[in-house]
Write an enzyme that holds these catalytic residues in place. Structure first.
Site: not given
Ligand code: FEO
Length: 391
Positions: A12, A161, A189
């Site tokens: 990101h 995801d 995560y």
């Molecule tokens: Fe929301 Fe793994 O991308």
């Protein structure tokens, strides 16, 4: 058919630190058994853009691309859709199943008018051999376009995801990897990506569980595939989505000439003096990775923020931490502030305001030390720590 990315350090942009690499998982379902082609072949998701050429080349070794009947785009974010432009050059008319929101996102990213087939929760496609692929919208988990799909017969949930981890492993399955590594990446995560959507996570999981579908495998789009006791990660998500905390007290601080660090260490001693069971952790926000700090804050029941006063404000490392906290919306946390000052001493008051704005319970007015803490100040910090430790 995905890619294991051992080199990645940031995700990101610069927003998420990667400690153990990641994977972009793509799945090819091959039901086709004979020349009549009554059964279908389906590709679910692709990989991140830099690996597009490699991905399509590998896919060509596995299957004649023209024999892919359907593409499913569970999520439009570039780490999963990035190879679509390269793939669709070869099969421009192949239908792409995705949500209405994903259609907008994919058009927004790639400006292509592919053969989109928008779907809603409960829509399904038949793959032959008595199997169906059923779509489940996963709105805001974690993007408006997110979707999962469920393969009947084989009982596989392709969750995209959700339930993933940024965790590279050649072992591929959850039962083959080190469990402490796996779960430390799972919670990082969740804490850093999914916490703002915890209410939706809880509701969506309950909605899916109510369908009582047998789930033998959860095939995520990042990290290892859950094949041994796959619903253990679903149970974890239910815990994490519901005001999760451990018996942890975390001190997050920055320091200029070590005074605020000495305060932090003395407060920590005071806490431990009265509360041996509490897991007390200290992090210098200028030196320790911010996403790892967020994970520790997610686990905490009390967080103490420390900063000296700098130009009537707080250290920029702490300012960054508060900006993260505003977005992540952790709940069920108590907090207070501490810091050294030499002139006007605004830092503690500023942090008190930021704690309140983050929606947390401010447990007291905090503690300040004038210049470098002397013996009297050190004693005050120790007593302050004891007070925190008794909470
Ligand atoms: Fe929301 Fe793994 O991308």
């Amino acid at each position: 058919m995905g890619k294991i990315d051992w080199e990645l350090k940031k995700f990101h942009g610069d927003e998420y630190s990667i400690n153990r690499g990641t994977t972009y998982n793509s799945y090819l379902i091959r039901e086709e058994k004979n020349v009549l082609r009554e059964e279908k072949n389906v590709l679910i998701d692709t990989v991140w853009l830099p690996f597009a050429g490699e991905f399509v080349a590998n896919l060509q070794k596995e299957i004649d691309l023209k024999k892919i009947d359907y593409v499913v785009a569970n999520h439009a974010e570039i780490d999963h859709s990035g190879a679509l432009p390269e793939l669709m050059r070869f099969i421009p008319d192949t239908p792409i199943y995705c949500t209405q929101n994903a259609l907008k996102s994919l058009r927004g990213h790639y400006h292509q008018n592919w053969n989109f087939k928008p779907v809603k929760t409960g829509d399904k496609i038949s793959l032959g051999n008595g199997k169906e692929l059923i779509f489940v919208e996963m709105r805001m988990l974690h993007w408006p376009d997110s979707m999962a799909c469920y393969l009947t017969g084989d009982n596989i949930l392709f969750s995209n995801d959700a339930f993933g981890q940024h965790y590279a492993s050649e072992y591929m399955f959850n039962d083959l990897v080190k469990q402490d590594e796996l779960f430390s990446e799972c919670i990082k995560y969740y804490a850093n990506i999914l916490t703002p959507f915890s209410k939706l996570v809880d509701a969506k999981i309950k909605e899916v569980l109510a369908l009582q579908l047998p789930i033998d495998i959860i095939a995520t789009s990042h990290g290892v595939i859950w094949r041994q006791n796959p619903t253990q990660i679903v149970e974890k998500y239910l815990q994490w989505a519901n005001a999760y905390q451990e018996n942890q007290i975390t001190l997050v601080y920055d320091t200029m000439w070590e005074g605020t660090r000495r305060m932090a260490e003395t407060i920590a001693k005071g806490i431990k003096d009265v509360n041996a069971a509490a897991n007390v952790k200290l992090y210098n926000a200028a030196k320790i990775d911010k996403n790892d700090i967020m994970t520790e804050i997610f686990k905490s029941r009390i967080v103490l923020f420390g900063s000296p006063t700098i130009n009537k404000g707080i250290a920029t490392a702490l300012a960054g931490i508060f900006e993260e906290l505003k977005g992540l919306q952790f709940v069920n946390k108590k907090a207070a502030a501490f810091g050294c000052y030499g002139w006007s001493g605004e830092s503690v008051g500023n942090m008190n305001k930021l704690i309140t704005e983050a929606g947390w319970e401010l447990i007291n007015d905090g503690i300040k030390c004038f210049w470098n803490p002397d013996e009297e100040s050190i004693t005050k910090c120790f007593l302050y720590g004891q007070e925190i430790g008794r909470m």
